[in-house]
Design an enzyme around this catalytic site. Structure first.
Site, PDB file in Angstrom:
ATOM      1  N   GLU A 260       0.886  -1.174   0.000  1.00 16.51           N
ATOM      2  CA  GLU A 260       0.000   0.000   0.000  1.00 16.51           C
ATOM      3  C   GLU A 260       0.917   1.215   0.000  1.00 16.51           C
ATOM      4  O   GLU A 260       1.598   1.465   0.989  1.00 16.51           O
ATOM      5  CB  GLU A 260      -0.877   0.015   1.259  1.00 16.51           C
ATOM      6  CG  GLU A 260      -1.695  -1.248   1.488  1.00 16.51           C
ATOM      7  CD  GLU A 260      -2.847  -1.364   0.514  1.00 16.51           C
ATOM      8  OE1 GLU A 260      -3.217  -0.353  -0.106  1.00 16.51           O
ATOM      9  OE2 GLU A 260      -3.363  -2.485   0.357  1.00 16.51           O
TER      10      GLU A 260
ATOM     11  N   CYS B   2      -1.535   9.361   3.364  1.00 18.28           N
ATOM     12  CA  CYS B   2      -1.446   8.897   1.978  1.00 18.28           C
ATOM     13  C   CYS B   2      -2.667   9.370   1.197  1.00 18.28           C
ATOM     14  O   CYS B   2      -2.607   9.591   0.000  1.00 18.28           O
ATOM     15  CB  CYS B   2      -1.355   7.381   1.944  1.00 18.28           C
ATOM     16  SG  CYS B   2      -2.650   6.631   2.912  1.00 18.28           S
TER      17      CYS B   2
HETATM   18  P1  NAD Z   1       8.785   4.559   4.350  1.00 14.65           P
HETATM   19  O1  NAD Z   1       8.620   3.787   3.094  1.00 14.65           O
HETATM   20  O2  NAD Z   1       9.961   5.455   4.486  1.00 14.65           O
HETATM   21  O3  NAD Z   1       8.846   3.585   5.598  1.00 14.65           O
HETATM   22  C1  NAD Z   1       7.852   2.613   5.829  1.00 14.65           C
HETATM   23  C2  NAD Z   1       8.449   1.446   6.572  1.00 14.65           C
HETATM   24  O4  NAD Z   1       9.403   0.824   5.739  1.00 14.65           O
HETATM   25  C3  NAD Z   1       9.174   1.829   7.864  1.00 14.65           C
HETATM   26  O5  NAD Z   1       8.912   0.838   8.838  1.00 14.65           O
HETATM   27  C4  NAD Z   1      10.625   1.788   7.456  1.00 14.65           C
HETATM   28  O6  NAD Z   1      11.497   1.523   8.515  1.00 14.65           O
HETATM   29  C5  NAD Z   1      10.608   0.633   6.475  1.00 14.65           C
HETATM   30  N1  NAD Z   1      11.735   0.617   5.530  1.00 14.65           N
HETATM   31  C6  NAD Z   1      12.489   1.652   5.094  1.00 14.65           C
HETATM   32  N2  NAD Z   1      13.408   1.181   4.220  1.00 14.65           N
HETATM   33  C7  NAD Z   1      13.242  -0.142   4.115  1.00 14.65           C
HETATM   34  C8  NAD Z   1      13.883  -1.171   3.375  1.00 14.65           C
HETATM   35  N3  NAD Z   1      14.890  -0.915   2.553  1.00 14.65           N
HETATM   36  N4  NAD Z   1      13.417  -2.435   3.504  1.00 14.65           N
HETATM   37  C9  NAD Z   1      12.370  -2.715   4.315  1.00 14.65           C
HETATM   38  N5  NAD Z   1      11.744  -1.782   5.046  1.00 14.65           N
HETATM   39  C10 NAD Z   1      12.161  -0.514   4.948  1.00 14.65           C
HETATM   40  O7  NAD Z   1       7.419   5.381   4.552  1.00 14.65           O
HETATM   41  P2  NAD Z   1       6.991   6.317   5.746  1.00 14.65           P
HETATM   42  O8  NAD Z   1       7.740   7.609   5.667  1.00 14.65           O
HETATM   43  O9  NAD Z   1       7.018   5.579   7.038  1.00 14.65           O
HETATM   44  O10 NAD Z   1       5.444   6.559   5.393  1.00 14.65           O
HETATM   45  C11 NAD Z   1       5.039   7.469   4.432  1.00 14.65           C
HETATM   46  C12 NAD Z   1       4.645   6.788   3.140  1.00 14.65           C
HETATM   47  O11 NAD Z   1       3.671   5.795   3.393  1.00 14.65           O
HETATM   48  C13 NAD Z   1       3.986   7.741   2.163  1.00 14.65           C
HETATM   49  O12 NAD Z   1       4.464   7.475   0.868  1.00 14.65           O
HETATM   50  C14 NAD Z   1       2.502   7.398   2.278  1.00 14.65           C
HETATM   51  O13 NAD Z   1       1.739   7.756   1.155  1.00 14.65           O
HETATM   52  C15 NAD Z   1       2.570   5.920   2.495  1.00 14.65           C
HETATM   53  N6  NAD Z   1       1.332   5.424   3.124  1.00 14.65           N
HETATM   54  C16 NAD Z   1       0.456   4.711   2.373  1.00 14.65           C
HETATM   55  C17 NAD Z   1      -0.734   4.247   2.914  1.00 14.65           C
HETATM   56  C18 NAD Z   1      -1.729   3.450   2.134  1.00 14.65           C
HETATM   57  O14 NAD Z   1      -2.610   2.840   2.734  1.00 14.65           O
HETATM   58  N7  NAD Z   1      -1.629   3.398   0.806  1.00 14.65           N
HETATM   59  C19 NAD Z   1      -1.025   4.549   4.266  1.00 14.65           C
HETATM   60  C20 NAD Z   1      -0.091   5.289   4.992  1.00 14.65           C
HETATM   61  C21 NAD Z   1       1.086   5.712   4.426  1.00 14.65           C
END
Ligand code: NAD
Length: 463
Positions: free
Chosen positions: A247, A281
Site C-alpha cells: 500500500e 497517503c
Molecule cells: P517509508 O517507506 O519510508 O517507511 C515505511 C516502513 O518501511 C518503515 O517501517 C521503514 O522503517 C521501512 N523501511 C524503510 N526502508 C526499508 C527497506 N529498505 N526495507 C524494508 N523496510 C524498509 O514510509 P513512511 O515515511 O514511514 O510513510 C510514508 C509513506 O507511506 C507515504 O508514501 C505514504 O503515502 C505511504 N502510506 C500509504 C498508505 C496506504 O494505505 N496506501 C497509508 C499510509 C502511508
C-alpha cells in the site's frame, strides 16, 4: 525487541523524539540487526503449525480481547501518539478508534471466512477453504502509528499466520504498546514478534529470507519497489512464491466543479490538504478548480488556511502541528523551493516562534501550477497544496488522472450528470463526492489504491 515471547536488548538503541519539542525523548527502543530478524523468523516458523491449527474462532476472540484492552487504554494510546508522532488529540483518538475497528472487523470477517463452503452435487462432498501462508512480515509507516500496524498484523494473525512487526523508527514506542496489548490479550509466545529497527538494515533479511511467506507493507513507493524486487527472488531453500501486499503513496486531487457548494468545498479541501500537516497517503495535494470558481475558491482557501493556528500537538488550540521529523521538514522545504520556481506561491504559513523548537513547516498553497510541475506530480507528504485552474470537466479529469498514482480522489459538484461522469472516469481506489477525501472508515470505506499507489487490495475490506 520481543522475540519468541522474550525481551531482547541490543547494544544500539533508537531514540524516539517528540516532533513538537525536538529536545524531548519520548522513548528509547532496541534496534534489531539482521541476526535478530533471522531469530524472529525461526521462532515464527516454529510457532506456525500450532497457530495455523488453532480454531479460527479462538483467533478471532484474541482480536476482540485486544480491542477491549485498547478501548480501556484509549486515552493513553492517543497520548503516546500526540507526543511521539505529533498527532493532534482528535486525530490521535481517531487512529486508536481505527485500530479497534480493524480488530473487530477482521475478527468478524474471520468467523465468516471460517465457515466451510462447498458446491455439492448428489454423491459429492466438496470443501473449499483458505489456508494460512506461514510467516508474515509486517512493515508499517509512522503516519497512522497504531491503526496501520495493528490492522496489517491483525489480518495476518487472525487468518492463522505468525507475524513479525517491523514498525517505523518514528513510531516504535507506540508499536511497543501494541506488542504489550497482544501479550495482555494472551497471544501464545512465538506467534507475534516485535522487531523495531532501521528499515534499510533489517528490511533485506526480512524480505529475502526463504522462510518468509508474506510481506505486508504500507509505506513509500521507493521502499515498496525495493520490496517488490526482493520478495520476487527465489532464495536458496525457498519452496513457495512469496506474496507482497503493498500500500503506497498518492498524489490525490479534488475537482471543484463550477456549481460546487463553496462552503463545503473550501472546508473539504483544507481538511484534506492540511489535516495532520498533509502527512496522510489520502491527503489532497492538488485542487483542480473550474475557471468560474477559481479565484473566489483560492481566496477563501487561503483565508481558511490562515486561521489554522500552528503549534505543538499537545496544545488543543493548535490545529496544525509539526511534521514528523527534521528530515521530513527538510525534504518538504526542498519541494517548496521547487514550487517557487515553477508556480505562484499564494500562501506560506509562518510557524513563528516555534520554528527552532520542533520540526515545523507551515501550510503552503501554490496557484497557477502546471499539471506536469514537480509539485503537481510527486508525492510530497507534507502541507503543500497545488491549485490548478481548468476550463472544463474534460480537462479536470485528464489532469486528475494524469499522475502515476491512483489512491484517493474527490469531487465537489451539484450536478447529478457531472457526479455520474466523475464516478465513472476518475479512476482512483477511493473516490469521495462532496466531502473530504481523508478519514476512510474500516468496513464502510475499504481503503487502498492501484497504479503505483498499491496492488489494488483493500485494508478494512474483504481482501
Ligand atoms: P517509508 O517507506 O519510508 O517507511 C515505511 C516502513 O518501511 C518503515 O517501517 C521503514 O522503517 C521501512 N523501511 C524503510 N526502508 C526499508 C527497506 N529498505 N526495507 C524494508 N523496510 C524498509 O514510509 P513512511 O515515511 O514511514 O510513510 C510514508 C509513506 O507511506 C507515504 O508514501 C505514504 O503515502 C505511504 N502510506 C500509504 C498508505 C496506504 O494505505 N496506501 C497509508 C499510509 C502511508
Amino acid at each position: 525487541l520481543v522475540i519468541d515471547g522474550q525481551a531482547v536488548s541490543t547494544p544500539a538503541m533508537l531514540d524516539s523524539i517528540n516532533p513538537s519539542h525536538l529536545r524531548e525523548v519520548v522513548g528509547r527502543v532496541a534496534s534489531a540487526t539482521p541476526d535478530h530478524a533471522v531469530r524472529a523468523i525461526a521462532a515464527a516458523k516454529e510457532a506456525f503449525p500450532a497457530w495455523r491449527d488453532t480454531d479460527p474462532g479462538a483467533r478471532a476472540d484474541l482480536l476482540v480481547r485486544a480491542a477491549n484492552i485498547m478501548r480501556s487504554r484509549r486515552f493513553e494510546l492517543a497520548g503516546w501518539q500526540v507526543y511521539e508522532c505529533a498527532k493532534n488529540w482528535r486525530e490521535a483518538d481517531a487512529d486508536v478508534a481505527e485500530a479497534i475497528d480493524f480488530l473487530e472487523y477482521y475478527a468478524l470477517h474471520m468467523r465468516r471466512l471460517a465457515q466451510p463452503r462447498g458446491n455439492n452435487l448428489p454423491g459429492e462432498d466438496n470443501a473449499s477453504f483458505y489456508e494460512p501462508r506461514g510467516v508474515a512480515v509486517i512493515i508499517a509507516p509512522w503516519n497512522f502509528p497504531l491503526a496501520i500496524l495493528c490492522g496489517m498484523t491483525a489480518a495476518a494473525l487472525v487468518t492463522g499466520n505468525t507475524a513479525i512487526m517491523k514498525p517505523a523508527e518514528q513510531s516504535a514506542v507506540i508499536a511497543a504498546k501494541l506488542m504489550e496489548i497482544w501479550t495482555q490479550a494472551g497471544i501464545p509466545p512465538g506467534v507475534v514478534h516485535y522487531l523495531p529497527g532501521v528499515g534499510e538494515e533489517v528490511g533485506p533479511t526480512l524480505a529475502e529470507h526463504p522462510d518468509v511467506a508474506l510481506v505486508a507493507f504500507t509505506g513509500s513507493r521507493g521502499v515498496g519497489m525495493v520490496l517488490n524486487r526482493q520478495t520476487a527472488m527465489l532464495a536458496p531453500g525457498q519452496t513457495h512464491i512469496k506474496k507482497l501486499i503493498a500500500e503506497l503513496g498518492g498524489k490525490n486531487a479534488i475537482i471543484i466543479d463550477d456549481d460546487a457548494d463553496l462552503d463545503e468545498a473550501v472546508h473539504g479541501v483544507v481538511a484534506s490538504a492540511f489535516g495532520y500537516q498533509g502527512q496522510k497517503c489520502s491527503a489532497s495535494s492538488r485542487a483542480i478548480v473550474l475557471a468560474p470558481l477559481h479565484d473566489v475558491f483560492l481566496d477563501r482557501v487561503v483565508e481558511t488556511t490562515r486561521s489554522l493556528k500552528i503549534g505543538p500537538a499537545e496544545d488543543p488550540s493548535c490545529k496544525f502541528g509539526p511534521v514528523v521529523d527534521v528530515e521530513a521538514r527538510d525534504r518538504i522545504l526542498g519541494y517548496i523551493d521547487k514550487g517557487k520556481a515553477q508556480a505562484r506561491l499564494v500562501y506560506a504559513g509562518d510557524p513563528g516562534f516555534v520554528v527552532s523548537e520542533g520540526a515545523y513547516v507551515g501550510p503552503h498553497i501554490f496557484a497557477d501550477v502546471a499539471p506536469d510541475a514537480v509539485i503537481a506530480q510527486e508525492e510530497i507528504f507534507g502541507p503543500v497544496l497545488a491549485v490548478i485552474k481548468v476550463s472544463g470537466l474534460d480537462e479536470a479529469l485528464r489532469i486528475a488522472n494524469g499522475t502515476d498514482y491512483a489512491l484517493t480522489g474527490g469531487l465537489f459538484s451539484r450536478s447529478p450528470e457531472n457526479i455520474r461522469r466523475v464516478k465513472r472516469e476518475f479512476r482512483v481506489g477511493n473516490l469521495y463526492i462532496n466531502r473530504k477525501i481523508t478519514g476512510a472508515l474500516v468496513g464502510r470505506q475499504p481503503f487502498g489504491g492501484f497504479k503505483l499507489s498499491g496492488i489494488g487490495s483493500k485494508a478494512g475490506g474483504d481482501d
